[in-house]
Design an enzyme around this catalytic site. Structure first.
Site, PDB file in Angstrom:
ATOM      1  CD  GLU A   1      -6.782  -4.532  -7.035  1.00  0.00           C
ATOM      2  OE1 GLU A   1      -7.220  -4.705  -5.654  1.00  0.00           O
ATOM      3  OE2 GLU A   1      -7.462  -3.878  -7.891  1.00  0.00           O
TER       4      GLU A   1
ATOM      5  CB  THR B   1      -0.881   0.143   1.283  1.00  0.00           C
ATOM      6  OG1 THR B   1      -1.787  -1.126   0.872  1.00  0.00           O
ATOM      7  CG2 THR B   1      -1.681   1.265   1.271  1.00  0.00           C
TER       8      THR B   1
ATOM      9  CB  CYS C   1      -2.656  -9.771  -1.210  1.00  0.00           C
ATOM     10  SG  CYS C   1      -3.276 -10.737  -2.637  1.00  0.00           S
TER      11      CYS C   1
HETATM   12  P1  NAD Z   1       6.533  -4.323  -2.692  1.00  0.00           P
HETATM   13  O1  NAD Z   1       5.664  -3.053  -2.367  1.00  0.00           O
HETATM   14  O2  NAD Z   1       7.646  -4.418  -1.884  1.00  0.00           O
HETATM   15  O3  NAD Z   1       7.009  -4.303  -4.294  1.00  0.00           O
HETATM   16  C1  NAD Z   1       5.967  -4.265  -5.046  1.00  0.00           C
HETATM   17  C2  NAD Z   1       6.584  -3.747  -6.355  1.00  0.00           C
HETATM   18  O4  NAD Z   1       6.702  -2.373  -6.324  1.00  0.00           O
HETATM   19  C3  NAD Z   1       7.841  -4.381  -6.627  1.00  0.00           C
HETATM   20  O5  NAD Z   1       7.929  -4.486  -8.264  1.00  0.00           O
HETATM   21  C4  NAD Z   1       8.967  -3.311  -6.235  1.00  0.00           C
HETATM   22  O6  NAD Z   1      10.305  -3.419  -6.962  1.00  0.00           O
HETATM   23  C5  NAD Z   1       8.210  -2.130  -6.512  1.00  0.00           C
HETATM   24  N1  NAD Z   1       8.686  -0.970  -5.572  1.00  0.00           N
HETATM   25  C6  NAD Z   1       9.159  -0.946  -4.404  1.00  0.00           C
HETATM   26  N2  NAD Z   1       9.715   0.367  -3.958  1.00  0.00           N
HETATM   27  C7  NAD Z   1       9.170   1.127  -4.847  1.00  0.00           C
HETATM   28  C8  NAD Z   1       9.318   2.531  -4.772  1.00  0.00           C
HETATM   29  N3  NAD Z   1       9.757   3.078  -3.942  1.00  0.00           N
HETATM   30  N4  NAD Z   1       8.781   3.052  -6.204  1.00  0.00           N
HETATM   31  C9  NAD Z   1       8.190   2.395  -6.899  1.00  0.00           C
HETATM   32  N5  NAD Z   1       8.239   0.804  -7.047  1.00  0.00           N
HETATM   33  C10 NAD Z   1       8.694   0.407  -6.114  1.00  0.00           C
HETATM   34  O7  NAD Z   1       5.531  -5.467  -2.579  1.00  0.00           O
HETATM   35  P2  NAD Z   1       5.933  -7.013  -2.677  1.00  0.00           P
HETATM   36  O8  NAD Z   1       6.783  -7.347  -1.178  1.00  0.00           O
HETATM   37  O9  NAD Z   1       6.641  -7.454  -3.774  1.00  0.00           O
HETATM   38  O10 NAD Z   1       4.577  -7.748  -2.458  1.00  0.00           O
HETATM   39  C11 NAD Z   1       3.829  -8.138  -1.267  1.00  0.00           C
HETATM   40  C12 NAD Z   1       2.811  -6.824  -1.260  1.00  0.00           C
HETATM   41  O11 NAD Z   1       1.857  -6.969  -2.313  1.00  0.00           O
HETATM   42  C13 NAD Z   1       1.859  -6.979   0.031  1.00  0.00           C
HETATM   43  O12 NAD Z   1       1.688  -5.713   0.498  1.00  0.00           O
HETATM   44  C14 NAD Z   1       0.520  -7.779  -0.487  1.00  0.00           C
HETATM   45  O13 NAD Z   1      -0.468  -7.657   0.066  1.00  0.00           O
HETATM   46  C15 NAD Z   1       0.575  -6.903  -1.865  1.00  0.00           C
HETATM   47  N6  NAD Z   1      -0.286  -7.772  -2.986  1.00  0.00           N
HETATM   48  C16 NAD Z   1      -1.295  -7.252  -3.128  1.00  0.00           C
HETATM   49  C17 NAD Z   1      -2.255  -8.310  -3.915  1.00  0.00           C
HETATM   50  C18 NAD Z   1      -3.712  -7.745  -4.384  1.00  0.00           C
HETATM   51  O14 NAD Z   1      -4.218  -8.382  -5.264  1.00  0.00           O
HETATM   52  N7  NAD Z   1      -4.208  -6.751  -3.548  1.00  0.00           N
HETATM   53  C19 NAD Z   1      -1.807  -9.203  -4.750  1.00  0.00           C
HETATM   54  C20 NAD Z   1      -0.343  -9.509  -4.306  1.00  0.00           C
HETATM   55  C21 NAD Z   1       0.203  -8.737  -3.576  1.00  0.00           C
END
Ligand code: NAD
Length: 541
Positions: free
Chosen positions: A293, A267, A327
């Site tokens: 999402e 988020t 998630c």
């Molecule tokens: P994350 O937020 O660490 O990373 C997600 C993506 O964002 C990655 O590609 C990452 O490199 C990128 N990112 C990270 N920092 C960034 C920045 N400062 N600027 C731009 N992009 C950036 O998440 P994660 O650990 O890969 O995944 C887990 C998270 O995803 C959990 O919060 C989970 O709930 C959520 N998720 C949600 C759904 C849904 O459908 N609601 C599905 C899967 C995962």
């Protein structure tokens, strides 16, 4: 020349293979696992028609065996990202004009490649990159992704078929144009299917894409890119880049041709990206589409009428499959006093049978969490519970990162419904239980609704229809995916379109026509057959 109204193949959900002892699929996936484990590879970026390698690389390792190197991937600098944007814009010229049935054929072919020759590869790469058990890899990288591709093709046709009425002497038509510019796809580590879908769904609708996978999913993203290429996706339609997420995002958002973001992840990152888009808004050619999402703090609430064994199974599967890194994973549970100890006993005895270790050993139900950051976050939460007087660990609580990032499935019992682990997304195999007095069912529903900033998934267990009705109303906005007498995870494409609201995202429902609608800009065409030739209306006399 295309002069027919084509009908796409009717989509059905891909069957989940069993991987039972002695099965051909088990043998194939383990052979691929072993081959991939024992070689080291280099993963280039894919920009236009080029595989790009750079001076700057990062290594890939299995989370369950983090000292073992699977290879390296190449990281972008700013110039590479601008090159990827240019490649996407160049490809847009031809791809946006490609007949829809040819676009459909490419993605249907991708589905067949994954269902057949790539199945063992994509599953083995997901087992290695993300530490999924074979069952978790199969339902994600194979089945869910195949379903996304097949169902989205059908939804695409449904959208195109949706046409307005026409009055006498007039023909109204809507064309569903791709967006002007390019789409930026940013995917999380936890689902290979999501990584593939974020880029492919926008591309399917005629857009071109700059796709940035998570650093922790590059190894399986590489297989997705190979599938796109083998399926015949033209160069430049999906450009895959790796590297510093902040730099990549800032470079992308600085382009006036940025037309939309398809994001899944935490988020906080999404909110940060949204505010940057807001700051740049005067700069863009169009208002960018923002689809995200994000996180969840998904609940299970049991009514006194519920069946304790069913609730316990919902907790075990909902909270601990894939180490709670879905998630949709259940992470806060509300149990009625009268049956709480029965449920907890069932959970504890199930946990005693659960094995943890490498996904290569099919007896393991739980493997490692994704990286050191996740391991530390969970280990710290466990240590904090040990210190606090209003919470205790009633099962699990062990952790060890000497070989892999292993966190034991952990159950916390708290007397405080606002205890941090009831509110904060920890994204791991830790679930917190709060026991409420049976007489406080209605108050507890309000508590469930108000405790967390998220509204992704939730489950209510009850045999009492009045209680279910009350929960459906009280929790109307507490979850985008609401489950009755089932665990809150495991959405199936075409059956349970997925997404949440509040802090959990824009709820554009992945795996539905609603999501694909975000990647088009409809144009209405009104044609008048015999145009008016006198400006005067009859009322003028
Ligand atoms: P994350 O937020 O660490 O990373 C997600 C993506 O964002 C990655 O590609 C990452 O490199 C990128 N990112 C990270 N920092 C960034 C920045 N400062 N600027 C731009 N992009 C950036 O998440 P994660 O650990 O890969 O995944 C887990 C998270 O995803 C959990 O919060 C989970 O709930 C959520 N998720 C949600 C759904 C849904 O459908 N609601 C599905 C899967 C995962």
């Amino acid at each position: 020349m295309a002069n027919s109204v084509y009908k796409v193949p009717y989509p059905t959900n891909e069957s989940i293979l069993s991987y039972s002892p002695g099965s051909a699929e088990k043998e194939a996936v383990l052979a691929n696992y072993s081959k991939m484990y024992n070689e080291t590879i280099e993963v280039p970026m894919r920009i236009g028609n080029q595989n790009i390698t750079t001076e700057e690389t990062a290594s890939m390792q299995p989370p369950h065996d983090h000292k073992h190197k699977l290879g390296v991937y190449h990281k972008a600098n700013k110039a590479h990202i601008n090159k990827a944007i240019d490649a996407a814009l160049q490809a847009h010229i031809s791809w946006s004009q490609m007949p829809w049935e040819s676009r459909a054929a490419i993605f249907l072919k991708a589905a067949e490649l994954i269902a057949g020759p790539y199945r063992a590869k994509i599953n083995a790469s997901t087992m290695l990159a993300q530490s999924k058990t074979i069952h978790q890899a199969e339902i994600d990288a194979a089945c869910e992704y195949i379903d996304f591709l097949r169902f989205n093709v059908a939804f695409m046709q449904e959208i195109y078929q949706n046409q307005p009425e026409s009055g006498p002497g007039v023909w109204n038509r809507v064309s569903y144009r791709p967006l002007e510019g390019f789409v930026y796809a940013v995917s999380p580590f936890n689902f290979t299917a999501i990584a593939g879908n974020l880029s492919a769904s926008a591309a399917m609708m005629g857009n071109t894409v700059v796709w940035k996978p998570s650093d922790h999913q590059v190894f399986s993203a590489n297989i997705l890119m190979k599938v796109f290429q083998e399926a015949g996706l033209p160069d430049g339609v999906i450009n895959m880049v790796f590297g510093d997420p902040e730099m990549i995002t800032n470079t992308v958002l600085a382009s006036k041709d940025f037309a939309g973001i398809h994001y899944t992840g935490s988020t906080e990152v999404f909110k940060n990206i949204w505010s940057k888009i807001g700051t740049n808004i005067g700069h863009y050619r169009s208002y960018p589409k923002i689809v995200g999402e994000t996180g969840g703090k998904d609940f299970i609430i049991a009514h006194p009428s519920s069946n304790p064994k069913e609730v316990a199974t919902g907790i075990i599967r909902g909270a601990f499959e894939f180490q709670g890194q879905k998630c949709s994973a259940a992470s806060r549970v509300y149990l009625p006093e009268s049956i709480a100890s029965d449920i907890i006993d069932y959970v504890k005895s199930d946990l005693e049978t659960i094995k943890m270790g490498s996904p290569e050993n099919f007896e393991n139900f739980v493997t490692a969490v994704i990286h050191k950051g996740a391991f530390d976050r969970l280990a710290n939460a466990i240590e904090q519970v040990k210190i606090d007087s209003d919470a205790e660990i009633i099962a699990g609580g062990g952790y060890d990162d000497s070989k892999g990032y292993f966190i034991e499935p952990t159950v916390v019992l708290t007397s405080d419904p606002q205890y941090p682990t009831m509110k904060k997304e920890l994204f791991g195999p830790l679930v917190t239980i709060y026991v409420y007095p049976d007489s406080a069912w209605s108050e507890t529903l309000s508590l469930v609704d108000e405790t967390s900033e998220y509204a992704l998934t939730g489950a209510v267990f009850s045999q009492d229809r009045y209680a279910l009705e009350e929960a459906l109303t009280a929790l109307e906005n507490a979850a985008g995916n609401f489950y009755i007498n089932d665990k809150p995870s495991g959405a199936v494409v075409g059956q349970q379109p997925f997404g949440g609201s509040r802090g959990s995202g824009t709820n554009d429902k992945a795996g539905s026509a609603a999501n694909l609608m975000r990647w088009v800009s409809p144009r209405l065409i009104k044609e008048t057959f015999v145009p008016a030739s006198d400006y005067r209306y009859p009322f003028l006399g």
